[in-house]
Write a protein that holds these residues in place. Sequence first.
Motif, PDB file in Angstrom:
ATOM      1  N   LEU A 159       3.771  -3.828 -10.478  1.00 33.52           N
ATOM      2  CA  LEU A 159       3.055  -4.324  -9.378  1.00 33.52           C
ATOM      3  C   LEU A 159       3.148  -3.587  -8.173  1.00 33.52           C
ATOM      4  O   LEU A 159       2.367  -3.347  -7.268  1.00 33.52           O
ATOM      5  N   ILE A 160       4.668  -3.038  -7.872  1.00 35.47           N
ATOM      6  CA  ILE A 160       4.748  -2.269  -6.622  1.00 35.47           C
ATOM      7  C   ILE A 160       3.878  -1.077  -6.566  1.00 35.47           C
ATOM      8  O   ILE A 160       3.297  -0.685  -5.515  1.00 35.47           O
ATOM      9  N   THR A 161       3.922  -0.470  -7.640  1.00 37.12           N
ATOM     10  CA  THR A 161       3.085   0.961  -7.916  1.00 37.12           C
ATOM     11  C   THR A 161       1.514   0.545  -7.806  1.00 37.12           C
ATOM     12  O   THR A 161       0.904   1.471  -7.163  1.00 37.12           O
ATOM     13  N   GLN A 162       1.498  -0.600  -8.280  1.00 36.68           N
ATOM     14  CA  GLN A 162      -0.339  -0.904  -8.124  1.00 36.68           C
ATOM     15  C   GLN A 162      -0.572  -0.777  -6.744  1.00 36.68           C
ATOM     16  O   GLN A 162      -1.545  -0.773  -6.305  1.00 36.68           O
ATOM     17  N   LYS A 163       0.155  -1.809  -5.879  1.00 34.24           N
ATOM     18  CA  LYS A 163       0.108  -1.901  -4.450  1.00 34.24           C
ATOM     19  C   LYS A 163       0.182  -0.671  -3.723  1.00 34.24           C
ATOM     20  O   LYS A 163      -0.709  -0.520  -2.996  1.00 34.24           O
ATOM     21  N   THR A 164       0.812   0.163  -4.078  1.00 31.42           N
ATOM     22  CA  THR A 164       1.125   1.556  -3.555  1.00 31.42           C
ATOM     23  C   THR A 164      -0.380   2.465  -3.641  1.00 31.42           C
ATOM     24  O   THR A 164      -0.802   3.046  -2.996  1.00 31.42           O
ATOM     25  N   PHE A 165      -0.599   2.293  -5.209  1.00 28.82           N
ATOM     26  CA  PHE A 165      -1.951   3.195  -5.374  1.00 28.82           C
ATOM     27  C   PHE A 165      -3.246   2.431  -4.682  1.00 28.82           C
ATOM     28  O   PHE A 165      -3.915   3.430  -3.933  1.00 28.82           O
ATOM     29  N   ARG A 166      -3.263   1.348  -4.325  1.00 26.21           N
ATOM     30  CA  ARG A 166      -4.296   0.436  -3.534  1.00 26.21           C
ATOM     31  C   ARG A 166      -4.303   1.207  -2.215  1.00 26.21           C
ATOM     32  O   ARG A 166      -5.423   1.428  -1.538  1.00 26.21           O
ATOM     33  N   ALA A 167      -3.021   0.981  -1.535  1.00 28.30           N
ATOM     34  CA  ALA A 167      -2.841   1.681  -0.328  1.00 28.30           C
ATOM     35  C   ALA A 167      -3.287   3.236  -0.148  1.00 28.30           C
ATOM     36  O   ALA A 167      -3.942   3.503   0.842  1.00 28.30           O
ATOM     37  N   LEU A 168      -3.022   3.874  -1.334  1.00 33.24           N
ATOM     38  CA  LEU A 168      -3.228   5.519  -1.238  1.00 33.24           C
ATOM     39  C   LEU A 168      -4.870   5.391  -1.287  1.00 33.24           C
ATOM     40  O   LEU A 168      -5.527   6.200  -0.712  1.00 33.24           O
ATOM     41  N   LEU A 169      -5.547   4.747  -2.150  1.00 41.12           N
ATOM     42  CA  LEU A 169      -6.959   4.498  -2.281  1.00 41.12           C
ATOM     43  C   LEU A 169      -7.543   4.271  -1.020  1.00 41.12           C
ATOM     44  O   LEU A 169      -8.753   4.990  -0.528  1.00 41.12           O
ATOM     45  N   GLN A 170      -7.237   3.204  -0.541  1.00 33.78           N
ATOM     46  CA  GLN A 170      -7.434   2.909   1.085  1.00 33.78           C
ATOM     47  C   GLN A 170      -7.414   4.224   1.997  1.00 33.78           C
ATOM     48  O   GLN A 170      -8.331   4.526   2.795  1.00 33.78           O
ATOM     49  N   ALA A 171      -6.341   4.620   2.134  1.00 38.15           N
ATOM     50  CA  ALA A 171      -6.056   5.890   3.032  1.00 38.15           C
ATOM     51  C   ALA A 171      -6.884   7.090   2.650  1.00 38.15           C
ATOM     52  O   ALA A 171      -7.554   7.684   3.651  1.00 38.15           O
ATOM     53  N   MET A 172      -7.110   7.193   1.258  1.00 31.42           N
ATOM     54  CA  MET A 172      -7.988   8.307   0.788  1.00 31.42           C
ATOM     55  C   MET A 172      -9.453   8.008   1.482  1.00 31.42           C
ATOM     56  O   MET A 172     -10.363   9.115   1.744  1.00 31.42           O
ATOM     57  N   SER A 173      -9.863   6.549   1.437  1.00 32.32           N
ATOM     58  CA  SER A 173     -11.366   6.369   1.618  1.00 32.32           C
ATOM     59  C   SER A 173     -11.506   6.258   3.227  1.00 32.32           C
ATOM     60  O   SER A 173     -12.600   6.381   3.721  1.00 32.32           O
ATOM     61  N   HIS A 174     -10.376   6.236   3.958  1.00 30.50           N
ATOM     62  CA  HIS A 174     -10.567   6.218   5.433  1.00 30.50           C
ATOM     63  C   HIS A 174      -9.620   7.317   5.923  1.00 30.50           C
ATOM     64  O   HIS A 174      -8.487   7.054   6.633  1.00 30.50           O
ATOM     65  N   PRO A 175      -9.962   8.426   5.879  1.00 31.44           N
ATOM     66  CA  PRO A 175      -9.189   9.991   6.470  1.00 31.44           C
ATOM     67  C   PRO A 175      -8.660   9.547   8.003  1.00 31.44           C
ATOM     68  O   PRO A 175      -9.495   9.036   8.787  1.00 31.44           O
ATOM     69  N   GLY A 176      -7.443   9.840   7.980  1.00 33.02           N
ATOM     70  CA  GLY A 176      -6.957   9.979   9.358  1.00 33.02           C
ATOM     71  C   GLY A 176      -6.241   8.508   9.909  1.00 33.02           C
ATOM     72  O   GLY A 176      -5.577   8.351  10.932  1.00 33.02           O
TER      73      GLY A 176
END
Length: 197
Positions: free
Chosen positions: A8-25
């Motif tokens: 569950l923690i890695t899934q939350k982290t993966f979603r945060a990484l996707l958000q960060a990649m989708s919104h650079p900077g």
Amino acid sequence: MQTYGEYLITQKTFRALLQAMSHPGRVYNIGDFISDSPIRPFTHSPLMLVLQTLLDHEVGFRVIGTGKEYLETTISELTRCPVKDISDADFIIVSDGESNGEILKAKRGSLEYPDTGATVIYVVEFLNDRDNGKPIALLKGPGIRNDIAPVIHGLGQNELFHIKENNSEFPLGIDCIFIDGANRIMCIPRSTRIEVR
């Protein structure tokens, strides 16, 4: 083998990484994931949490910088991910914000498979997505409304030039993840245009 809690923690982290990649900077905080994580040593730092989320036995990695040998041994043991040469590594970890030009050797994918370019993970001192510090770059491109001027303390003086050079022939290039000591992440994907100040 991951427990359900770790999953569950890695899934939350993966979603945060996707958000960060989708919104650079933009800066995202993953501190809550770390505090909620099961008692495992590698989930108690933002770097190790991100690595646990992204790395497995099917990809290779390399560390550049301080603590290289220790980090490579620890990461390999915890993720079962093999250590590779920089030119073959899927993930390159720059442990102190300075690659001394080594990331110029990173694989940049091919026209048929541009997504096979490396992901470079920088450990830096401090991240901020607001222009109230000393921004070192202006970012433009997909996921950015007009432009954004992030503040990245602890990044080597020439690193943005190296990233820009690696990404000069889009869609070829590298994706970058920045992690600071306050559990924050920020991404600059290969599609982002970088104007170094």
